[in-house]
Design a protein around this motif. Structure first.
Motif, PDB file in Angstrom:
ATOM      1  N   HIS A 128       0.853  -1.182   0.000  1.00 51.64           N
ATOM      2  CA  HIS A 128       0.000   0.000   0.000  1.00 51.64           C
ATOM      3  C   HIS A 128       0.891   1.234   0.000  1.00 51.64           C
ATOM      4  O   HIS A 128       2.075   1.152   0.314  1.00 51.64           O
ATOM      5  N   CYS A 163      -4.372   5.917  -0.276  1.00 51.61           N
ATOM      6  CA  CYS A 163      -3.474   4.839  -0.674  1.00 51.61           C
ATOM      7  C   CYS A 163      -2.994   5.155  -2.079  1.00 51.61           C
ATOM      8  O   CYS A 163      -3.802   5.293  -2.995  1.00 51.61           O
ATOM      9  N   GLU A 165      -0.438   3.284  -3.639  1.00 52.90           N
ATOM     10  CA  GLU A 165       0.145   2.142  -4.348  1.00 52.90           C
ATOM     11  C   GLU A 165      -1.029   1.262  -4.763  1.00 52.90           C
ATOM     12  O   GLU A 165      -1.842   0.865  -3.915  1.00 52.90           O
ATOM     13  N   TYR A 166      -1.111   0.967  -6.045  1.00 53.73           N
ATOM     14  CA  TYR A 166      -2.255   0.213  -6.558  1.00 53.73           C
ATOM     15  C   TYR A 166      -2.403  -1.101  -5.785  1.00 53.73           C
ATOM     16  O   TYR A 166      -1.457  -1.885  -5.674  1.00 53.73           O
ATOM     17  N   CYS A 167      -3.603  -1.340  -5.256  1.00 56.36           N
ATOM     18  CA  CYS A 167      -3.801  -2.526  -4.421  1.00 56.36           C
ATOM     19  C   CYS A 167      -5.128  -3.200  -4.770  1.00 56.36           C
ATOM     20  O   CYS A 167      -5.858  -3.650  -3.894  1.00 56.36           O
ATOM     21  N   HIS A 171      -8.759  -0.038  -4.564  1.00 52.64           N
ATOM     22  CA  HIS A 171      -7.652   0.884  -4.285  1.00 52.64           C
ATOM     23  C   HIS A 171      -8.100   2.342  -4.123  1.00 52.64           C
ATOM     24  O   HIS A 171      -7.695   3.019  -3.175  1.00 52.64           O
ATOM     25  N   MET A 174      -9.507   3.504  -0.706  1.00 51.68           N
ATOM     26  CA  MET A 174      -8.724   3.260   0.506  1.00 51.68           C
ATOM     27  C   MET A 174      -8.212   4.573   1.096  1.00 51.68           C
ATOM     28  O   MET A 174      -7.208   5.121   0.666  1.00 51.68           O
TER      29      MET A 174
HETATM   30 CU    CU Z   1      -3.982   1.162  -2.985  1.00 51.31          CU
END
Ligand code: CU
Ligand code: HEM
Ligand code: CU
Lengths: 183, 563
Positions: A128, A163, A165-167, A171, A174
């Motif tokens: 993340h 967030c 960072e691609y999750c 995403h 978040m």
């Molecule tokens: Cu993310």
């Protein structure tokens, strides 16, 4: 021509022109300057990312965070959907824990302005990105590693953790919050 | 042994052209352009989705399109094109036969199959993992398998390049040292071997993991090794497009390097120091010491940056010297004003030099500074930066040289010359706009790879500043401009290959420098030609660089104190 073998067989023996030599010298010195400026900032600057980090399991990190929540929870924050998220207000100087997981930053932190906290952050699942807005502090958060930074909020108000960072498919939902209150 | 029936003599350059090499160059270039078209359309879809007022695609399609965009343009388009360049810089420029054309076809087939397999995996919707595919997020085995196949093909192509250098040397097809452009291509190929090895080290275990044969992939280890692959592959691009700058300068202006020693030395710096830069991607990761970060992110002491700054002077300097030799000697900039701005090979190349330096180069060094990365990591600033390097820089340079590949290798005249003339400007300005406005939005904190900056489905409320929405709108508009430029490129190139008249005297006159090139170049000029215009450009660059560097330290000093 650049497309044909060099005109002079001994091209490596030709002297440089003054212009070339001058530019190479300036560029080299600038590189040296930029290199040493990073080191200088470690001493003189106030914004350096800590090097403190540990390996930690998701269970252990969850347990520590839960313990902090149990101890310092001051109220619940109710979301649009009616979900309750605990808000914790740990004393200044305390160790503070923040979990990143699909797709939430948990819990919500309430910190005092101009006090320092040891902030521990880890992920329970995927990568993340801790992106504190609008301050704009961005840190990569890994599962299995906790990063520990000493942070001193010097502005008060409501801050959002996006967030970045691609999750996965959630995403973009978040988010988390940090409230900074005057002492 | 070389068989003379396999060669023709190029009427424009006098080079001996190995026909099997020529066919391979064509095949790789066509595959490249095809994937640029596909990947570019995904890019447009992504940009229109990120324009809040349009918000084109649904979330799952957005992440799918973004994954496909990154792969098809960054990996497939660029590497196919680079393979074509490697064959050109070895066999054609050295008047040699290509080593093992059969293997080269096998490499081509592997790359094509690999690219297709990965694309299919992504389009199935179960591998929207972004081209970085960070573990522990998992794609289907097909996804990794396709990339591995593609990489093996590219590796074989590199070895064919080295093999051709050996063949040319043994068969004495040239005298003295290899040409500068070949030297630059060799730089790219050497870096590529290291890069692909790192790629194998990380992607093969990941493939096994997705098959269930390996139980765990550590995320920090993954990111570290992945970027030894991912960042170095960007340095292949730099070495390749700098070679293209020199090549286009030579072909359209008859430019020759100011100093072979300086230009080659700068390429050597790439080979020696570029690998360190995977640290750029790890500056805000836990568990890595500052000492390691500082040393590596600065490529020792910015020695690879030094290499690029040297090319930044010697490329325009070579062109200025050539133009002055041709009589454009007035003032600082007559050489530039009277340059062939209507020749898409020249305009594309020159815009690429400027945009790469000012947009991609400066921003790259700034965000690669250990502490400054804190205010930039994973924001849209990052794609903003690399659309300056790899789109306005590399892609535009490759487009520029394609306008010469069509007459010289495909032996076709261009169709739609008006479009061709306009195209580099539309694409270049569009790409520069995307780069600038994404950097602007990133400076305001906007996240990259993010479907909805209004956070309408999120449980908690949040708004980015209004200016960020403006940036995203402008980004959308320039994305449309770039896409129009991209479509024009595809139409002109494919149209010329299919329907162009055979290239003749007139074609070469329009696109190439046909003056008494080498005679003047060799002896007619003084030992060190004067290049005052270039020095002025370099001074402007340096001042911008220094100012922008300190502006970012200022921004950094305003965030919360951290230790
Ligand atoms: Cu993310
Ligand atoms: C019509 C031209 C193009 C447009 C409109 C465009 C637009 C975009 C946009 C809006 C993003 C998304 C940023 C984000 O949400 O994080 C993006 C990502 C990206 N683009 Fe492009 N782009 C174009 C051409 C290219 C080319 C030619 C290349 C490579 C040579 C390229 C490489 C990339 C890469 C590597 C990413 C990152 C993907 C990721 O984050 O996984 N783009 N592009
Ligand atoms: Cu996340």
């Amino acid at each position: 021509m650049a497309l044909t073998p060099p005109d002079q067989a001994l091209w490596w023996k030709r002297p440089l022109s003054r212009a070339e030599l001058g530019w190479i010298t300036i560029a080299f010195l600038w590189g040296l300057f930029m290199f040493f400026f990073m080191i200088y900032w470690h001493g003189a600057g106030k914004q350096n990312l800590s090097n403190e980090a540990y390996r930690i399991s998701a269970e252990k990190f969850t347990a520590r965070t839960q313990a902090m929540v149990d101890k310092y929870k001051v109220r619940d924050y109710e979301t649009k959907q009616g979900v309750k998220i605990p808000v914790v207000h740990p004393p200044a100087g305390e160790d503070v824990y923040l979990i990143g997981r699909l797709w939430q930053w948990w819990p919500i932190l309430e910190l005092e302005k101009d006090q320092s906290y040891r902030l521990h952050i880890s992920s329970l699942d995927w990568l993340h990105g801790f992106s504190l807005q609008p301050v704009n502090i961005n840190i990569e958060i890994h599962p299995g590693y906790e990063i520990v930074l000493t942070v001193t909020p010097d502005t008060s108000g409501e801050f959002t953790i996006v967030c970045n960072e691609y999750c996965g498919i959630g995403h973009h939902t978040m988010l988390g919050k940090i409230f900074v209150v005057e002492q | 042994m070389a068989n003379t029936e396999q060669f023709r003599t190029c009427p424009a350059t006098g080079l001996k052209v190995h026909l099997p090499a020529e066919r391979l160059i064509k095949a790789n270039a066509v595959a490249a352009v095809l994937f640029l078209a596909i990947g570019g359309l995904f890019g447009l879809g992504v940009a229109l989705t990120r324009w809040p007022a349009v918000h084109l695609l649904p979330a799952d399609w957005f992440y799918l399109a973004l994954t496909a965009h990154g792969l098809d343009v960054l990996v497939v388009w660029i590497i196919f094109f680079e393979v074509a360049l490697l064959y050109f810089a070895s066999a054609i420029l050295l008047n040699s036969r290509l080593a093992t054309p059969k293997m080269a076809w096998a490499a081509f087939a592997l790359m094509l199959v690999g690219a297709a397999v990965t694309n299919v995996a992504v389009l199935q919707g179960t591998s929207s993992v972004m081209f970085t595919s960070y573990a522990p997020m998992q794609a289907t085995p097909m996804y990794y398998a396709g990339i591995v196949l593609f990489a093996v093909g590219a590796l074989i192509a590199c070895f064919i390049f080295f093999g051709t250098l050996v063949v040319a040397k043994q068969e004495r097809t040239y005298e003295g040292s290899i040409p500068l452009v070949t030297f630059g291509a060799m730089t790219a190929a050497i870096i590529a071997v290291f890069t692909i090895a790192s790629g194998a080290i990380i992607l093969i275990p990941t493939l096994l993991w997705s098959l269930g044969l390996v139980s765990h992939i550590d995320s920090l280890m993954y990111r570290t090794v992945f970027w030894a692959f991912g960042h170095s592959s960007q340095q292949i691009n730099v070495a390749a497009h700098v070679s293209v700058w020199y090549a286009v300068g030579a072909l359209v202006l008859g430019a020759k390097p100011l100093s072979e020693k300086v230009s080659r030395g700068a390429f050597l710096l790439y080979i020696l120091f570029l690998q360190l830069a995977s640290a750029h991607h790890l500056l805000v990761d836990p568990g890595i010491s500052s000492e390691w970060k500082v040393f590596n992110t600065s490529y020792a002491i910015y020695l690879a940056v030094l290499g690029s700054m040297i090319h930044g002077m010697s490329v325009p300097g070579a062109m200025e010297a050539a133009q002055r030799r041709h009589g454009y000697t007035n003032g600082l900039f007559e050489w530039l004003r009277k340059a062939p701005w209507g020749n898409p090979a020249f305009s594309g190349m020159f815009l690429s030099v400027i945009f790469f330096g000012f947009l991609g180069g400066i921003s790259g060094v700034v965000m690669g500074t250990e502490q400054i990365n804190l205010i930039i990591h994973n924001t849209l600033y990052v794609p903003g930066h690399f659309h300056g390097t790899v789109v306005a820089g590399t892609t535009l340079a490759f487009m520029a040289i394609t306008y010469l590949v069509v007459p010289l290798i495909f032996r076709k005249d261009l169709v739609l010359k008006g479009w061709a003339r306009l195209q580099p400007y539309l694409f270049g300005i569009g790409a520069a706009g995307i780069s600038l406005f994404m950097m602007g939005a990133g400076t305001l904190g906007v996240s990259r790879r993010h479907w909805d900056i209004t956070f309408s489905d999120a449980p908690l409320p949040f708004d980015y500043p209004g200016a960020a929405f403006l940036m995203m709108g402008l980004n959308g508009i320039f994305a449309i401009l770039a896409s129009i430029g991209g479509i024009m490129f595809i139409v002109v190139i494919v149209g010329s290959i299919l329907f162009g008249k055979p290239a003749g005297e007139q074609t070469f006159k329009e696109l190439l420098f046909t003056g008494e090139a080498s005679a003047v170049g060799k002896h007619g000029s003084e030992e060190h030609p004067k290049v005052p215009g270039t020095l002025a450009l370099v001074a402007v660059f340096f001042v911008s660089f220094v100012l922008y560097y300190f502006v970012n330290w200022k921004y950094l000093s305003e965030i919360w104190p951290l230790r």
